[in-house]
Design an enzyme around this catalytic site. Structure first.
Site, PDB file in Angstrom:
ATOM      1  N   GLN A   1      40.815  35.922  50.525  1.00 23.27           N
ATOM      2  CA  GLN A   1      41.130  36.337  52.051  1.00 23.27           C
ATOM      3  C   GLN A   1      40.769  37.473  52.513  1.00 23.27           C
ATOM      4  O   GLN A   1      39.792  38.232  52.038  1.00 23.27           O
ATOM      5  CB  GLN A   1      42.554  35.842  52.483  1.00 23.27           C
TER       6      GLN A   1
ATOM      7  N   ASP B   1      42.764  32.134  48.982  1.00 23.00           N
ATOM      8  CA  ASP B   1      43.544  31.979  47.197  1.00 23.00           C
ATOM      9  C   ASP B   1      44.597  31.453  47.046  1.00 23.00           C
ATOM     10  O   ASP B   1      45.187  31.219  45.590  1.00 23.00           O
ATOM     11  CB  ASP B   1      42.894  33.537  46.355  1.00 23.00           C
TER      12      ASP B   1
END
Length: 466
Positions: free
Chosen positions: A71, A226
């Protein structure tokens, strides 16, 4: 058999899994490394994806694919769709001052009310402020801003049109210019961070909304951040907490209600399935084990044996594991420190035990923060590369004060992406039900003295010098 593929484009590597869309059974998989560093040319991610797909035997027979990724990373594109500069990753702390400035300008309360976040160096908005201040030519050339998984999905789509950039709620919620509550970008915050809001942002798709097709006709899922993808891969629901020990340490929980934490400890992210995903992230996790093993001259199995040979609390030896600065608490310039070294604790076993306990104490603080915010906690899953450590798994329940479930080691981020791809392909209202991973339960008597000693010294670390 209908096949789907899931991609985990993490900080360190790219993993591709190909699974049966109906049962979730693994058919084949592949992997490729990413370069080290806190800034990376996105082309390296694309090359790694191609290599991982090839390692998995290609995409023949695959009908849908989704990409999950690390991210926050800042990917800037010019009007022609070319990358403006190497992407700044989530663990690049050069924007720490920019984060402090943004908080000072609006106040933590305003940021939390708008986005569920208090800006720290990890978030994309702070990196855009840094870019505007330190590389104005690159900032001026930027026509679109996206995140790592957005960029890879866009590359798979293959049109090259900036208007085709897409993302999902989970990843957009980590930018600090998107509200997971309203489902809308906050262009006023983007302008505050970057000095302008006329850049193309990815269209935010629903959890199972189609993102287009590859040139070969493979259906694209929206992808996910994720952590949200790992929760989907595990089948985590409300009441489940996932403690992930990878490059970063992550404690996240699926929740029906959003959180609003003005201290910035909890980031109010979104899940990959339409709920919220309050999350606490530390910069220092598995690499604390790597560093300690390197210092002691052992492998990870040897590190576990040493740690388990020493008593709980390591006779007062404490490692505060801020080896790369820290994100939670927000101390980007801090260093790690050993406290309480005595003749009795000057053994490899004590140092190994202190490293494992110090890592876990930071994660236990994160778990406490979620509980204090009213997030339901019924089960704790231990996942990630660091979870393979036998010492960590056996010591974790003592430090956390509750049983810990360790699923069979797997690629849960990639699995979540594959499950999302199957969801998009089916057009159903909920993800397909796949067989849950086998789990091993670890229990131990709580050791509150370990956390008390850690709390006494965690604020004593020194800043970096030089």
């Amino acid at each position: 058999m209908t096949l789907v593929a899931g991609v985990d484009s993490s900080t360190q590597s790219c993993t591709v899994v190909i699974r049966d869309a109906e049962t979730g059974a693994l058919v084949r998989s592949g992997r490729a490394k990413h370069p080290d560093g806190t800034e990376v040319d996105p082309a390296a991610w694309w090359d790694a994806l191609q290599a991982a797909v090839a390692d998995a035997g290609g995409l023949d027979g695959v009908e849908a694919i989704a990409v999950a990724g690390q991210q926050h990373g800042m990917v800037c594109l010019d009007a022609a769709g070319e990358v403006v500069r190497p992407a700044l990753l989530w663990n690049d702390t050069r924007s720490a001052q920019a984060a402090s400035d943004l908080v000072a300008e609006l106040g933590a309360t305003a940021w939390v009310e708008a986005t569920g976040l208090v800006p720290v160096a990890s978030f994309t908005a702070t990196k855009l402020r840094w870019l505007a201040e330190h590389e104005p030519d690159h900032a001026a050339a930027t026509a679109a801003v996206c995140l790592p998984h957005d960029w890879l999905t866009w590359k798979l789509h293959g049109t090259g049109e900036l208007a085709d950039l897409v993302t999902d709620r989970s990843d957009a919620s980590g930018t600090a210019y998107y509200s997971g509550v309203t489902g809308e970008y906050r262009l006023d915050l983007l302008e505050r961070a970057f000095g302008r809001s006329d850049v193309q942002l990815p269209r935010v798709l629903g959890p199972a909304e189609e993102a287009g097709r590859t040139p070969d006709g493979v259906l694209l899922g929206p992808g996910a951040g994720d952590n949200a993808s790992a929760a989907l891969g595990l089948g985590a629901g409300p009441g489940d907490v996932v403690v992930s020990i990878g490059t970063s340490g992550v404690v996240s929980a699926v929740s029906h209600t959003p959180t609003a934490d003005e201290s910035g400890t909890i980031a109010g992210f979104s899940s990959a399935t339409g709920e919220h995903l309050p999350i606490v992230v530390t910069l220092n996790a598995a690499r604390v084990l790597d560093a300690t093993a390197r210092i002691l001259g052992v492998d990870h199995d040897g590190l576990s044996r040493l740690a388990l040979s020493a008593p709980a609390g390591a006779d007062g030896l404490v490692l505060v594991p801020y080896l790369e600065g820290e994100r939670t608490p927000n101390r980007p310039d801090s260093t790690g420190a050993l406290h309480g070294l005595t003749l009795a604790s000057s053994t490899p076993g004590h140092v190994a035990r202190a490293a494992v306990e110090g890592l876990l104490c930071g994660l236990a603080d994160a778990l406490d923060a979620l509980v204090a915010a009213g997030v339901p906690v019924e089960r704790a899953f231990l996942v990630g590369g660091g979870a393979r450590s036998e010492a960590l798994a056996r010591i974790a329940p003592a430090v956390f004060g509750r049983p810990v479930l360790r699923p069979t080691p797997g690629e849960y981020v990639a699995d979540g992406a594959a499950r999302q791809a199957a969801w998009v392909l089916s057009g159903g209202e909920s993800p397909p039900v796949w067989e849950a991973a086998d789990t091993e339960t670890f229990e131990a008597e709580p050791t509150p003295a370990v956390r008390e000693r850690y709390a006494q010294v965690r604020d004593l670390t020194a800043p970096r010098t030089g």
